[in-house]
Design an enzyme around this catalytic site. Structure first.
Site, PDB file in Angstrom:
ATOM      1  N   ASP A  10      29.421 142.522   5.121  1.00 18.80           N
ATOM      2  CA  ASP A  10      30.317 143.656   5.401  1.00 18.80           C
ATOM      3  C   ASP A  10      29.477 144.727   6.065  1.00 18.80           C
ATOM      4  OD1 ASP A  10      32.995 145.355   3.732  1.00 18.80           O
ATOM      5  OD2 ASP A  10      31.640 146.188   5.231  1.00 18.80           O
ATOM      6  N   LYS A  45      61.619 142.459   1.352  1.00 20.29           N
ATOM      7  CA  LYS A  45      61.390 141.784   2.626  1.00 20.29           C
ATOM      8  C   LYS A  45      62.405 142.290   3.646  1.00 20.29           C
ATOM      9  CE  LYS A  45      60.611 137.191   4.545  1.00 20.29           C
ATOM     10  NZ  LYS A  45      59.300 137.574   5.118  1.00 20.29           N
ATOM     11  N   PHE A  51      47.141 129.408   4.785  1.00 24.37           N
ATOM     12  CA  PHE A  51      46.288 128.480   4.044  1.00 24.37           C
ATOM     13  C   PHE A  51      46.990 127.858   2.835  1.00 24.37           C
ATOM     14  CE2 PHE A  51      42.788 130.370   6.426  1.00 24.37           C
ATOM     15  CZ  PHE A  51      41.938 129.283   6.598  1.00 24.37           C
ATOM     16  N   ALA A  66      43.399 129.358  10.810  1.00 23.26           N
ATOM     17  CA  ALA A  66      44.736 129.050  10.297  1.00 23.26           C
ATOM     18  C   ALA A  66      45.469 130.324   9.926  1.00 23.26           C
ATOM     19  CB  ALA A  66      44.630 128.143   9.072  1.00 23.26           C
ATOM     20  N   HIS A  95      63.346 135.347  -1.271  1.00 22.08           N
ATOM     21  CA  HIS A  95      62.220 136.283  -1.350  1.00 22.08           C
ATOM     22  C   HIS A  95      62.621 137.527  -2.146  1.00 22.08           C
ATOM     23  CE1 HIS A  95      60.666 133.854   2.002  1.00 22.08           C
ATOM     24  NE2 HIS A  95      59.489 134.338   1.698  1.00 22.08           N
TER      25      HIS A  95
END
EC number: 1.17.1.8
Lengths: 261, 261, 261, 261
Positions: free
Chosen positions: C34, C155, C124, C121, C151
């Site tokens: 970092d 959302k 995952f 990706a 959901h």
């Protein structure tokens, strides 16, 4: 607005209750109680902005004139707190478990004499209580029923306490009946699950799951299923909020959230 | 259009197959076979309007030049029929069970020599076969899995044959693993279900249900569930239709619908 | 043991990855990165006991000789990090989104020249990727399919991105088909859901829910359902762990977890 | 034993009722009625062995002294039959629909005067009625609810009548509330389903399905789901049997099976 105080406000349940009351449109948090607190105001604690006095003694709480006393303390303290609340005409809503039969009887009696409502409940999940009530009702008409309860794989006991309580409640109204075909055979032991008066209980344990239960009834050509999913400890707060609103209208303490639904 | 003949067309499966082929846009029913039939045309039977010759001997069937021979006869007849079809370059699609290992080996060999495709399958339910294939694939990544299979309460054996087959297929790719908490305890025997190499299988039996299976995987923070519902014998017909279309392009007989998916 | 370094280790995803790698029997955390870190060792941070060096520059990371470079940084940094890892023969596993087509093409090309595996990706969650793969496979045989995605009620968009992607994948293999009865009628607008090339998508939004999707197929007399439940961000870690183990055997970077399943 | 006669015994519902009564341990079939019947005994019809007189006139039925008059005739006949039964002190159990408000009022009034119980019901599925009752009860505590109803793809209207009735019943006790995020957006029209006073209804239509409904409630951290599956017309018979047993103890005709549960 119903004025609320919370004892045991630093614990897991207590702090969740603080957040719930602060957000609730019809509840007002007037004080919180912890005999070992070093703060004098909730806004000294990280994460809180509300200006709410923190007290270390029960007597100080009285100055904030609460209508409801939420208690998520430990068993050794909860009985004394609940008695104190009743004597001072504050309706208790208590989630601490471990009261003796004698203590419960005494608290019910005294609250009745003073016409003070209150609730002591081992489970505040409204959805779970409704599931059990609905299952009991349906068992009157559908004697064929199996319970599938699903939990995370760190759970030690199977079936779960909720599954057993649900089965007990259904057994009260259901004619004893051995389910399945009379000559059914287990090719691998345990396939047909645990037997509770002829009802079958199946316990699933998988990582990822939290706490779920499905009560599945079968009749000629039809099925009826009641399912409860608990995703999070916060699920109890719907019941705590409901209790705060209902106990102020009761004239005696009751045991079990089902009495308010 | 693929030309189809059906042997055993009066049985439960056979008559369902007749209806399927008659309705299918890419299949044409050219003849049906039953050694004991008294009719000479399908339209003599109540419920049928189609003009399709009914034969009592295999040799007569050849005059209608079928591409595919659907066989839902009895074990003692099916082997002979399948051999006959292969020898006459008709691709067999056989749902009769009870072939011996030797018979299967011989049919595969001979069909390979003649470059004739064919299928013998104990189960034509495309959905059930896909469920098992998906379960096997998922078991590579999620070793924690339980099977819940649900059937009507006239079923005698538990777990079902499909559940056992699914577990076997997952065991091929899954590292053996005892599921649940190592110290978990059954308060009532059977709660955790049947154990198959550490996987648990639960058999639910209720009136109203037909034939259902749920394969439930759990991983960290997630779950994956594959479910098949069989409502009706007609479910097999999707697989029979698919087989008719696929076998004509094969150059050897295969065993098991999974080889066509 | 596969040696792993983690860039962006203080973020939500990065810190979850640190915990996963520390617990994983076949992965070893050799360093974390970092550029703004003030600590020099992970054990200076509360909650960690492991002795793992914290670096502020990419070059220092090389001294710990990692096999895999997990990257959960921000888009502006991730491309440079991934290039750096490839040039130094460290296989990247990247969850940061926002790469351009050109960047992806360049990274694939260079990794292929150096025979270094890697993965970028956007998702995952192994279970979600399997659900989509299974749905695509099933759509070859069952053109009738509806998606129900469920959901939490915070959302904003409906249908979810995963539902749309699933529908797109099914559309690749499914013959276009308008589902339901040709003369069906909505008594209330929207009842039959969103239409995607004839497939219907239904979006449920309720408090308590997290992220769930059910792909439901129907055929004659049968149904096949594939469901994914995501309970927690940690669900992504199964895929990150899998990627760490698989990329070291690849000889080029790939895009999308589905390429490793 | 309760003595039962069945009017309209040759129809789909009527013949299912005949089979149910013949098998039921506490019901006795004393006669059946059809004005156009050519048989004089049920055992003349294929599939029946029971010795039960077949009558063509209502008056003849009286000679068999039934306690309960099951009626699955056509609307134009059912009112007259029901009146006749009440006047002759036979408790009617009527599944025929199409009574006018005036007819219902008249039948209730007259049955009350004569202290004769009875039931007219559009729906005899006990499970469906319980589902609606439970949904109404749960809606008092969980204002966030969506209905998913699933039917075979020959169904023309969406949402189903049962879904609309369920929503109406919940609306009676539920505070009007627009669900989902206030700023939610449909990327494809219809994704969020049909709106009924803020509740959402989703209609799934797939081959293979029969008639299913799921009422799904969400609260903070929890979910409660009530599901009914109807697999077969025979599902109505649990309700008809129950009605036969209950109406003999009533002192007035009621409308709707829910009044007996």
């Amino acid at each position: 607005m119903i004025k609320v105080t919370i004892a045991g406000f630093k614990g897991k349940m207590g702090s969740t209750a603080v957040n719930m009351v602060l957000k609730h449109a019809e509840l007002e948090l007037v004080s919180v109680l912890d005999p070992f607190a070093k703060e004098t105001n909730l806004n000294e604690l990280s994460g809180y902005e509300a200006d709410v006095p923190v007290f270390r003694s029960k007597e100080e709480v009285l100055t904030t004139k609460p209508d409801v006393w939420i208690d998520f303390t430990i068993p050794s303290v909860a009985y004394e707190n609940t008695s104190f609340a009743i004597e001072h005409r504050i309706a208790p809503v208590v989630g601490t478990t471990g009261f003796t039969e004698e203590q419960l009887a005494e608290l019910k009696k005294r609250s009745g004499e003073l016409k003070i409502g209150g609730l002591i409940a081992p489970n505040f999940a409204v959805g779970a209580v409704l599931m059990m009530q609905f299952a009991k009702k349906a068992a009157e008409y559908f004697p064929d029923v199996e319970i599938i309860e699903l939990h995370h794989d760190n759970k030690l006991d199977a079936p779960s306490g909720t599954a057993l309580k649900t089965a007990e409640m259904m057994a009260e109204v259901r004619d004893a009946k051995k389910q399945g075909h009379p000559e059914e055979e287990e090719l691998i032991e345990g396939a047909r699950g645990a037997d509770f008066e002829g009802m079958k209980i199946h316990s699933v344990r998988l990582p990822g799951l939290i706490a779920h239960q499905q009560v599945q009834f079968g009749g000629i050509g039809e099925g009826l299923t009641i399912r409860h999913d608990s995703y999070d400890r916060s699920s109890f707060m719907t019941g705590v909020a409901l209790a705060c609103q209902k106990v102020v209208a009761l004239d005696q303490l009751v045991y079990g959230l089902e009495n308010l639904l």
